[in-house]
Design an enzyme around this catalytic site. Sequence first.
Site, PDB file in Angstrom:
ATOM      1  N   HIS A  86       0.761  -1.262   0.016  1.00 38.73           N
ATOM      2  CA  HIS A  86      -0.022   0.147   0.027  1.00 38.73           C
ATOM      3  C   HIS A  86       0.785   1.282   0.043  1.00 38.73           C
ATOM      4  O   HIS A  86       1.962   1.274   0.728  1.00 38.73           O
ATOM      5  CB  HIS A  86      -0.961   0.073   1.192  1.00 38.73           C
ATOM      6  CG  HIS A  86      -0.366   0.005   2.476  1.00 38.73           C
ATOM      7  ND1 HIS A  86      -0.253   1.157   3.442  1.00 38.73           N
ATOM      8  CD2 HIS A  86      -0.059  -1.238   3.388  1.00 38.73           C
ATOM      9  CE1 HIS A  86       0.148   0.601   4.454  1.00 38.73           C
ATOM     10  NE2 HIS A  86       0.260  -0.813   4.595  1.00 38.73           N
ATOM     11  N   ASP A  88      -0.635   4.075   0.608  1.00 40.40           N
ATOM     12  CA  ASP A  88      -1.116   5.145   1.614  1.00 40.40           C
ATOM     13  C   ASP A  88      -0.523   5.081   2.968  1.00 40.40           C
ATOM     14  O   ASP A  88       0.215   4.015   3.170  1.00 40.40           O
ATOM     15  CB  ASP A  88      -2.659   5.120   1.820  1.00 40.40           C
ATOM     16  CG  ASP A  88      -2.962   3.928   2.278  1.00 40.40           C
ATOM     17  OD1 ASP A  88      -2.571   2.767   1.928  1.00 40.40           O
ATOM     18  OD2 ASP A  88      -4.223   3.800   3.088  1.00 40.40           O
ATOM     19  N   ASP A 119       5.966   1.239   6.863  1.00 36.03           N
ATOM     20  CA  ASP A 119       4.484   1.031   6.643  1.00 36.03           C
ATOM     21  C   ASP A 119       3.823   2.000   5.746  1.00 36.03           C
ATOM     22  O   ASP A 119       3.269   2.857   6.028  1.00 36.03           O
ATOM     23  CB  ASP A 119       3.860   1.049   7.957  1.00 36.03           C
ATOM     24  CG  ASP A 119       2.470   0.411   7.986  1.00 36.03           C
ATOM     25  OD1 ASP A 119       1.960  -0.070   6.824  1.00 36.03           O
ATOM     26  OD2 ASP A 119       1.530   0.614   9.034  1.00 36.03           O
ATOM     27  N   GLU A 152      -5.550   2.407   0.130  1.00 33.24           N
ATOM     28  CA  GLU A 152      -6.722   2.600   1.319  1.00 33.24           C
ATOM     29  C   GLU A 152      -6.365   1.536   2.338  1.00 33.24           C
ATOM     30  O   GLU A 152      -7.418   1.322   2.938  1.00 33.24           O
ATOM     31  CB  GLU A 152      -8.185   2.245   0.354  1.00 33.24           C
ATOM     32  CG  GLU A 152      -8.447   3.332  -0.652  1.00 33.24           C
ATOM     33  CD  GLU A 152      -9.933   3.211  -1.042  1.00 33.24           C
ATOM     34  OE1 GLU A 152     -10.524   2.097  -1.078  1.00 33.24           O
ATOM     35  OE2 GLU A 152     -10.671   4.495  -1.462  1.00 33.24           O
ATOM     36  N   GLU A 153      -5.318   1.052   2.462  1.00 35.97           N
ATOM     37  CA  GLU A 153      -5.147   0.124   3.363  1.00 35.97           C
ATOM     38  C   GLU A 153      -5.204   0.682   5.038  1.00 35.97           C
ATOM     39  O   GLU A 153      -5.890   0.073   5.664  1.00 35.97           O
ATOM     40  CB  GLU A 153      -3.715  -0.525   3.212  1.00 35.97           C
ATOM     41  CG  GLU A 153      -3.707  -1.956   3.856  1.00 35.97           C
ATOM     42  CD  GLU A 153      -3.164  -1.854   5.605  1.00 35.97           C
ATOM     43  OE1 GLU A 153      -3.391  -2.754   6.074  1.00 35.97           O
ATOM     44  OE2 GLU A 153      -2.923  -0.847   5.744  1.00 35.97           O
TER      45      GLU A 153
HETATM   46  N1  BES Z   1       1.456  -2.791   8.139  1.00 39.85           N
HETATM   47  C1  BES Z   1       0.034  -2.693   9.024  1.00 39.85           C
HETATM   48  C2  BES Z   1       0.014  -4.170   9.577  1.00 39.85           C
HETATM   49  C3  BES Z   1       0.869  -4.367  10.718  1.00 39.85           C
HETATM   50  C4  BES Z   1       0.961  -3.899  11.632  1.00 39.85           C
HETATM   51  C5  BES Z   1       1.990  -5.399  10.264  1.00 39.85           C
HETATM   52  C6  BES Z   1       1.932  -4.099  12.773  1.00 39.85           C
HETATM   53  C7  BES Z   1       2.850  -5.652  11.297  1.00 39.85           C
HETATM   54  C8  BES Z   1       2.808  -5.070  12.494  1.00 39.85           C
HETATM   55  C9  BES Z   1      -1.126  -2.346   8.319  1.00 39.85           C
HETATM   56  O1  BES Z   1      -0.706  -1.253   7.221  1.00 39.85           O
HETATM   57  C10 BES Z   1      -1.965  -1.797   9.181  1.00 39.85           C
HETATM   58  O2  BES Z   1      -1.478  -1.011  10.076  1.00 39.85           O
HETATM   59  N2  BES Z   1      -3.290  -2.335   9.093  1.00 39.85           N
HETATM   60  C11 BES Z   1      -4.274  -1.712   9.969  1.00 39.85           C
HETATM   61  C12 BES Z   1      -5.400  -2.183   9.116  1.00 39.85           C
HETATM   62  C13 BES Z   1      -6.666  -1.434   9.629  1.00 39.85           C
HETATM   63  C14 BES Z   1      -6.616  -0.106   9.400  1.00 39.85           C
HETATM   64  C15 BES Z   1      -7.981  -2.141   9.055  1.00 39.85           C
HETATM   65  C16 BES Z   1      -4.216  -2.085  11.447  1.00 39.85           C
HETATM   66  O3  BES Z   1      -3.498  -3.293  11.740  1.00 39.85           O
HETATM   67  O4  BES Z   1      -4.710  -1.579  12.157  1.00 39.85           O
HETATM   68 ZN    ZN Z   2       0.864  -1.391   6.389  1.00 40.15          ZN
END
Ligand code: BES
Ligand code: ZN
Length: 454
Positions: A86, A88, A119, A152-153
Site C-alpha cells: 500500500h 497510503d 509501513d 486505502e489500506e
Molecule cells: N502494516 C500494517 C499491519 C501491521 C501492523 C503489520 C503491525 C505488522 C505490524 C498495516 O498497514 C496496518 O496498520 N493495518 C491496519 C489495518 C486496519 C486499518 C484495517 C491495522 O492493523 O490497524
Molecule cells: Zn501497512
Amino acid sequence: MTTPQAYIDRQLQRFQAELFDFLRIPSVSARSEHDADTRRAADWLAGRLRAVGLQAEIVETARHPVVLAQWRGAGRDAPTVLVYGHYDVQPPDPLELWTSPPFEPTVRDGRVFARGAADDKGQVYLHVAALEAYLANGGRLPVNIVLVAEGEEEIGSPNLVPFVERYRERLACNCVVISDTGMFAPDLPTIVRALRGLAYLEIQVEGPRGDLHSGTYGGAVVNPATALARIIAAMHDENWHIAVPGFYGDVRDWDENERAVIRALPFTESEFRAQVGSSALDGEAGYSTLERLWTRPTCEVNGLLSGYTGEGAKTVLPARAMAKVSFRLVPDQDPARVGQLVREYVNRIAPKGVRVTITELHGGRPWRAAAEGPYLQAAARALERTFGRPPVYTGEGGSIPIVGEFERILGAPVVLLGFALPGANMHAPDEWFALESFEKGMRTIAYLYEELAG
Ligand code: BES
Ligand code: ZN
C-alpha cells in the site's frame, strides 16, 4: 550481464534517493485534504514501475486509486507472483512528537525516519528495486509479476474487494507476496503466518437535549459519559476475557505444536514491557504475552470523547459521549457477526435514560497460513540466502484486511515476508525503516524470484 545482486550493490544509493522521493509525498488516505497527494503517490509509483519496464495503470475506485502493474515476459510455464502493498500512510499526528518532520525523510543512525518508511512505502519500494535489478538493461525475470498497490489500506481497504473480484482474471497467480509486516528481532528473518482481523465500531451515547449544570441536574439525569464508561467496562470480565455473549463462538484454538513454536521464540517479557513503557503487562488469563497478541481476540478503546476537557474545572453534565472501539479478531471470527453480537449486547446493557447508536466503521477478516507449501519454502530459502540463517515463524497482532480475501477470491496462498524491525513506530511519531532492512529486503525478493522459478 550483471546479476541482480550486483546490480543492487551499484544502485543502492539511487534506490534510497527514490524511496525518499516517495516518502516526501504525504499520501494520508484518511484525510480528504490529502486526496491530491494520495493520487500523486499513485502516479509516482506507476511512473517508477513503467520506468522499470512494467506495464502500469491507475485503476479508479470510489476513493483512492489502485496501481496495477504487470510483467509477463517469463512465459506461460513460469509461475506468476502477485505482489501487494500500500502506498497510503497513517496520519502523522501528533506532529510535535516527531524529531524531524514526517514528510522530510531524514537519516539518523542508519535509519530513515518518515511517515510510511516502514509501513509501507519502504517495503513497497524494495520490491520495485528488486524488479529493476532483473529488468535493467533488457534483462528478464524468471517469474511473471502482477503488482497491486492500494491507497486505502490504512482506512480498512473499503474498495479493494470489488477491485480484486473485478480483476480476478488479471490477478490470477500462483502465490501472493506481501512485505507489510516486521521481523521478530534484528537479524531474525521472519515469515508471518497469522494476522488478526478487525471489527471497528463507533459508539454514540446521547442523553439530555443539551449540556446541563451538573449540580442542578446531576443525580437525577443519567450522565452519557458515565453510561458509556459502564458500557465499555462491561466489555471485559475481571480476567480480561471479553464478556460479549457468543464472542468466542467461532474462535479456533491453536494446537499444542503451534503454541510450542511460539514458546521457542526468543522473547523476554521484561524487555517487551520496558520497550512499551508500561509498569506491568496484563491480559486474558491463561495465555502468554505472544499468545495474547497473535492467537487471541481483543477489545480496545481507540478513542473517547465527552464533556469538558479544557483547562480547570467545569461542572457540566454532558449531553453526549462517543467512543471508538475496535475488536481484533482471530480465525474463524467474522467481523460482521462480531459487530452484530456487540450491538445486541450493548443494547441490552445500556443504562436507561440514554440512546445508544453503534456504527460499524470497518472490518477485516483474520487470517492464518495453511501449513507448509512450496512458496513458503522458497521464501524461507530466499531469507536464508540473505540473512545467513533460516527464518522464524511468527504471528502478528495487526491486520492486513485483504490477505484472507486474496486467498478466498484468487485461490492462491499468501506469503508475508516483511522487513520492519521491532520498534519501527508504525502509526506513531518517528516511524523509521533501517536502510539495511531496505537493502536486505530487496536482496531477499531478488533471491525469491530465483527460488520460485527453480
Ligand atoms: N502494516 C500494517 C499491519 C501491521 C501492523 C503489520 C503491525 C505488522 C505490524 C498495516 O498497514 C496496518 O496498520 N493495518 C491496519 C489495518 C486496519 C486499518 C484495517 C491495522 O492493523 O490497524
Ligand atoms: Zn501497512
